[in-house]
Design a protein around this motif. Structure first.
Motif, mmCIF file in Angstrom:
data_model
loop_
_atom_site.group_PDB
_atom_site.id
_atom_site.type_symbol
_atom_site.label_atom_id
_atom_site.label_comp_id
_atom_site.label_asym_id
_atom_site.label_seq_id
_atom_site.Cartn_x
_atom_site.Cartn_y
_atom_site.Cartn_z
ATOM 1 N N ALA A 49 -9.039 3.457 -3.612
ATOM 2 C CA ALA A 49 -8.117 3.876 -2.556
ATOM 3 C C ALA A 49 -7.850 5.368 -2.633
ATOM 4 C CB ALA A 49 -6.812 3.101 -2.660
ATOM 5 N N PRO B 80 -10.733 4.701 2.432
ATOM 6 C CA PRO B 80 -9.989 3.526 2.900
ATOM 7 C C PRO B 80 -10.612 2.236 2.386
ATOM 8 C CG PRO B 80 -10.456 5.034 4.703
ATOM 9 C CD PRO B 80 -11.239 5.510 3.539
ATOM 10 N N LEU C 240 0.228 2.019 -3.228
ATOM 11 C CA LEU C 240 0.926 3.254 -2.909
ATOM 12 C C LEU C 240 0.118 4.127 -1.973
ATOM 13 C CD1 LEU C 240 2.197 4.150 -6.457
ATOM 14 C CD2 LEU C 240 3.518 3.221 -4.603
ATOM 15 N N TYR C 241 -1.127 3.796 -1.803
ATOM 16 C CA TYR C 241 -1.986 4.630 -0.981
ATOM 17 C C TYR C 241 -1.980 4.145 0.450
ATOM 18 C CZ TYR C 241 -3.872 6.510 -5.307
ATOM 19 O OH TYR C 241 -4.010 7.132 -6.513
ATOM 20 N N ASN C 242 -2.009 5.100 1.338
ATOM 21 C CA ASN C 242 -2.052 4.700 2.740
ATOM 22 C C ASN C 242 -3.434 4.216 3.135
ATOM 23 O OD1 ASN C 242 -3.361 7.136 2.574
ATOM 24 N ND2 ASN C 242 -2.592 7.900 4.527
ATOM 25 N N THR C 243 -4.372 4.413 2.278
ATOM 26 C CA THR C 243 -5.727 3.964 2.583
ATOM 27 C C THR C 243 -5.957 2.533 2.132
ATOM 28 O OG1 THR C 243 -6.309 5.044 0.514
ATOM 29 C CG2 THR C 243 -6.844 6.203 2.540
ATOM 30 N N PHE C 244 -4.983 1.960 1.512
ATOM 31 C CA PHE C 244 -5.157 0.614 0.990
ATOM 32 C C PHE C 244 -4.616 -0.366 2.006
ATOM 33 C CE2 PHE C 244 -5.588 -2.670 -2.012
ATOM 34 C CZ PHE C 244 -4.468 -3.471 -1.939
#
Lengths: 544, 440
Positions: free
Chosen positions: B268, B272, B302-306
């Motif tokens: 992540a 994405p 915590l990742y916006n790509t997860f």
């Protein structure tokens, strides 16, 4: 130049690591260890490999590229030096290859190649979440992605709830700073649950103070009726309820013994149910408890004709439906859904419990109603907990004033049951503490309800509840002989007189036994602080 | 080698379309599956009616109870396949329980299976040639043309399936002039005994751009998304045998999830990621499986790509519709019907317009009351299925110009390979990792 020096320094360190500590040094490990980019690390390893070619160092290369033959796949392989060339040939064009790792010897288990790297990755992973390390931002890779954003404030929906729950319930669980702990923190939802469970337990705890399993129900009943009324009423209810139970226990015992199982049921469910965060009485498994509850509220303060009559009705009802367990719910709020399902009879055959003085006995005065009716009545006549209590008190006091005539509670068991509701109206006129609980109300002179059986002028055996002040007995006399016996068969024997109404007699006998038993039990329960069976001594003590 | 140039990863517009599989607004009131079946029949019948008009314009469409003997007509209904080998809980219960079967059959088809068609009014047995039952499974809605025989059975002359749903044409190739790839992985089985962690590490290094020289890293930079189609962990559930677990055992039990979180965090941080639950993952059993919970991934979430996705998973990338499952639907079809390849099953589900026709008969499913979320309304551009034994891919062309890339994603644990799909050419390739050939 500084770079070169740095490289040399690193290479020396690699040398030391590989030769002395026999560690596998992969490019990724190197890059993270020395904070250099992956490509730089690869280059350094390459130089190191070339430098130490004869030095007993094994090098593993990675070869990647599109395969030559169809279907065209992209293949990434780890190969040793000797196989490097052949691997490259299988791939299309000039595949990329670089050093993957250097190590003193080739490990038998391929996974060991990355063991050191894994340990390093785990250490980086376990760092506090607010630390942005090279693992977390992928800083040393050859490809960067601008889309990636790591947001610490973005906690899961669980955490805030947990916090809320935790704070609300004052659980000693420090909110984890981040989700990192959330996984460890399996207690999260549990404190929430526990908290919620403990919260309702608190108000129930108050009634429990009075002690005794049976008392638990009563106070909880009272609580239920009062809708969490003030503690005083509860306390007073407890006290009076306990005392009342003594006398009423007899009736209760006989009631309970009607089915043979009822006594067990009354004792068992009482304990767990009172401890649960459930509305009181509703959990009560028995009519007995309901009656006791009614008694509690009656003895408390006021005399509610309806309430006591209601209880009386319930008592009658309990008696009537032989062999069937009834659960009387006095809770206003809850639906009486599950209770008394087994009583199809009660619709047609309603028991009549007369609370009136004998002259008015002519009409069946008590209604053994369907539970719904009872409930509605209960609801009707128990508008508020306090009012119910007050009503009962009024009733009791009124009853006391009219110490004439048989102001007793008659439990008439009419086989042909009859009228529902108007009995309630009749109850209004009558005072009666139900036959279940004997208790002392703190407000007036110490008096208690006592269950008595006698033969009335019509030849019927009547079990009555009378108010008995300390040492002074109100107009009503005999403690039922059955009170002394706890066993059901013994109770049956105490039905000495021939009855015109055989069925009612048959019913009364067990009723007596049940009530006796119940009174014994309740008396005992009144004293016991835990879910124990009643003690006989307390019963007699109270009687004196 | 020492290029200070860092490549930047390509990006694609992502829209997640998982709302239809989300169960959070559902309230179970004790309902059963009749409403699901009714909705399925009703919806697909609507689609079928227009096709019936085209195909058999002169024939009447009857209800089953309205069938008349000898009259040629069309009936629309749900198929039910009567199978004698199908495990039945009642039979299992009535049989001797101490008798352990020698081998649990993995295929329940039999020559004596027959089909019954059912609609709101009644049922009728279908007869035709012998191949018919092996092709279909319970839960498929079709139209049959035929006539009722003397003994009350319906002789089938032709069958009409709903056919591929309409497909939204892709936007013009403007957005596709640069090569972009999507990686599909499945069956990582982290924590399993036969998993090779080194190969997983290689995959990770490659995807995140650490591995390889410039050419390889440029390939990596063209990967816009990774979709993990289930089978991510292999928990040793034998540890949890009902006894309270000690702290050590608990740690051991959840160790694979922590490792998965570590892997996902690294992923992540680079690109994405979509992760779907699979058959043995810590998610619910019945379809649609709900997303793996964020608390399982304290690092990665915590990742916006997860993105934690449902199973089945539907999303749009640059306007192209992607749809796929973690494999349970195809596995179930494999058990109860016959085909040459797994891809055939996938094709059939598209033609039947239903992702999982055997749900709820033999596949666990939530009893929806208001819809059947597995009905396909739009044809996807890429249709994938995870946890398959081997890689297979096909470009399916539909009658109305639809074009679907069917992909069977192999299990990584067994094949050490993942699938690369090009968004430009819709070709698919395998990306294999091998860490075994270096041994002396």
């Amino acid at each position: 130049m500084a770079d070169v020096l740095q490289d040399v320094g690193i290479r020396d360190q690699i040398q030391a690591l590989v030769c002395d500590t026999l560690q596998v040094v992969s490019y990724k490990w190197l890059s993270r260890r020395f904070s250099i980019s992956s490509n730089t690390a690869k280059r350094i390893l390459q130089e190191f490999a070339e430098q130490s070619k004869g030095d007993n160092i094994e090098v593993v290369y990675v070869v990647a590229g599109w395969t030559k033959n169809e279907p065209r796949n992209y293949s990434v392989q780890l190969v040793t030096q000797d196989r490097l060339q052949e691997a490259r040939e299988t791939l299309h064009g000039s595949p990329s290859s670089h050093v993957y790792s250097v190590q003193p010897c080739l490990p038998k288990d391929p996974a060991q190649l990355f063991a050191a790297e894994f340990v390093q990755a785990q250490e980086l992973f376990k760092q506090p979440s607010d630390v942005d390390n090279c693992l977390r931002d992928n800083r040393f890779s050859g490809v960067s992605c601008s889309l990636v954003a790591r947001c610490l404030g973005r906690v899961s929906s669980i955490i805030p709830k947990q916090h809320g729950a935790i704070s609300a319930t004052n659980q000693a669980l420090s909110p984890p700073p981040l989700l990192a702990e959330a996984l460890l923190d399996n207690e999260g939802p549990k404190p929430e649950v526990q908290a919620f469970q403990s919260a309702p337990a608190v108000p129930l705890g108050l009634p429990k103070i009075a002690g005794g399993v049976t008392l638990k129900e009563e106070p909880t009943t009272v609580t239920g009726l009062t809708g969490k009324g003030p503690v005083d009423s509860i306390a007073s209810g407890n006290v009076s309820a306990g005392k009342r139970k003594v006398g009423a226990a007899g009736g209760e015992g006989s009631l309970a013994s009607l089915w043979g199982k009822a006594p067990n049921q009354s004792s068992k469910p009482s304990a767990p149910k009172s401890s649960g965060p459930v509305k009181p009485i509703t959990t009560a498994g028995d009519a007995d408890r309901g009656i006791r509850a009614m008694e509690a509220s009656v003895s408390d303060a006021s005399s509610d004709d309806d309430v006591s009559g209601f209880a009386q009705r319930r008592g009658g009802q309990v008696m009537r439906s032989a062999g069937r367990k009834r659960q009387i719910v006095l809770d206003e709020d809850e639906e009486m859904s599950a209770k008394e399902e087994e009583n199809p009879d009660s619709i047609e055959c309603e028991e009549v419990v007369s609370l009136a003085s004998p002259p008015s006995k002519s009409s069946p005065s008590v209604v053994a109603e369907e539970k719904s009716k009872e409930n509605t009545k209960a609801k009707v006549h128990l508008p508020g907990p306090l009012t119910a209590a007050i009503d009962k008190e009024r009733k009791i006091s009124w009853n006391e004033k009219h110490a004439d005539g048989p102001e007793k509670v008659e439990v008439l068991l009419e086989p042909s049951c009859a009228q529902p509701v108007e009995n309630q109206i009749q109850h209004e006129g009558k005072a009666e503490p139900s036959s279940v609980v004997s208790d002392k109300s703190p407000s007036g002179p110490k008096r208690k309800k006592v269950l008595r059986t006698r033969i009335d002028n019509r030849g019927r055996e009547v079990t009555e509840v009378v108010w008995e002040t300390d040492g002074v007995e109100e107009p009503h006399e005999t403690k039922p002989a059955s009170a002394k016996t706890v066993a059901q068969p013994a109770v049956v024997e105490t039905k000495p007189i021939t009855d015109k109404l055989a069925p009612s007699k048959a019913q009364r006998g067990p009723q007596q036994g049940a009530s006796t038993k119940g009174s014994n039990k309740s008396a005992g329960k009144a004293n016991a602080k835990g879910p124990q069976q009643g003690k006989l001594d307390s019963f007699f003590k109270r009687k004196s | 080698m020492d290029t200070g140039v860092v490549l930047s990863r390509k990006q694609a517009d992502y829209i997640c379309r998982d709302e239809r599989y989300c169960l959070s607004m559902q309230r179970y009131k004790g309902q059963q599956y009749s409403q699901l079946y009714f909705f399925r029949l009703h919806t697909i019948r609507q689609n079928l009616l227009s096709r019936i008009q085209e195909r058999w314009p002169s024939l009447p469409v009857c209800k089953i109870l309205g069938l008349e003997e000898g009259q040629l007509c069309v009936v629309v209904g749900t198929l039910y396949k009567q199978m004698q080998l199908k495990p039945s809980i009642l039979e299992e219960y009535s049989k001797e329980r101490s008798v352990v079967p020698l081998a649990t059959p993995s295929k329940f088809t039999h020559n004596d299976d027959y089909l019954i068609m059912e609609d709101e009014s009644g049922r009728v047995k279908l007869i035709r040639d012998a191949n018919l039952p092996s092709f279909y499974v319970t839960g498929v809605v079709v139209a049959v043309c035929g006539k009722e025989e003397k003994d009350g059975e319906f002789f089938v002359q032709e069958i009409l399936e709903p056919g591929l749903p309409p497909q939204i044409p892709l936007r013009s190739a403007v957005s596709f002039d640069e090569e972009k790839f999507v990686v599909f992985a499945s069956g990582l089985k982290i924590g399993g005994e036969s998993t090779n962690p080194l190969e997983l590490q290689l995959l990770l290094d490659h995807l995140t751009g650490h591995l390889g020289e410039e050419e390889e890293q440029s390939l990596s930079s063209q990967i816009v998304r990774v979709v993990i189609a289930g089978g991510s962990v292999d928990l040793q559930t034998s540890l949890s045998n009902g006894q309270p677990l000690s702290g050590k055992e608990q740690t051991k039990l959840v160790e694979p999830i922590r490792e998965l979180d570590l892997v996902l965090t690294q992923l992540a941080a680079a690109m994405p990621v979509d992760i779907m639950p699979g058959p043995n993952d810590p998610a619910n059993y019945s379809l649609p499986q709900q997303p793996l919970h964020r608390c399982l991934f304290p690092g990665a979430s915590l990742y916006n790509t997860f993105v934690s996705a449902t199973n089945p998973h539907q999303f749009e990338l640059d306007g192209a519709l992607f749809l796929g499952t973690s494999g349970q639907n195809i596995e179930d079809l494999e058990k109860y019907s016959e085909a040459e390849e797994r891809l055939d099953f996938m094709e059939r589900t598209l033609v039947w317009r239903h992702l999982a026709p055997t749900a709820p008969d033999t596949l666990g499913c939530y009893p929806f009351t208001d819809r059947d979320p597995f009905i396909l309304e739009m044809c996807p551009h890429v249709y994938f299925c995870g946890n398959q034994p081997s890689y297979a891919s096909r470009l399916l062309k539909g009658p109305s110009g639809q074009q679907v890339r069917l992909i069977c994603i192999p299990s990584f644990q067994e094949t050490s390979s993942v699938v690369l799909v090009s968004l430009k050419t819709w070709d698919s390739h395998i990306l294999t990792f091998s860490a075994n050939s270096f041994q002396p």
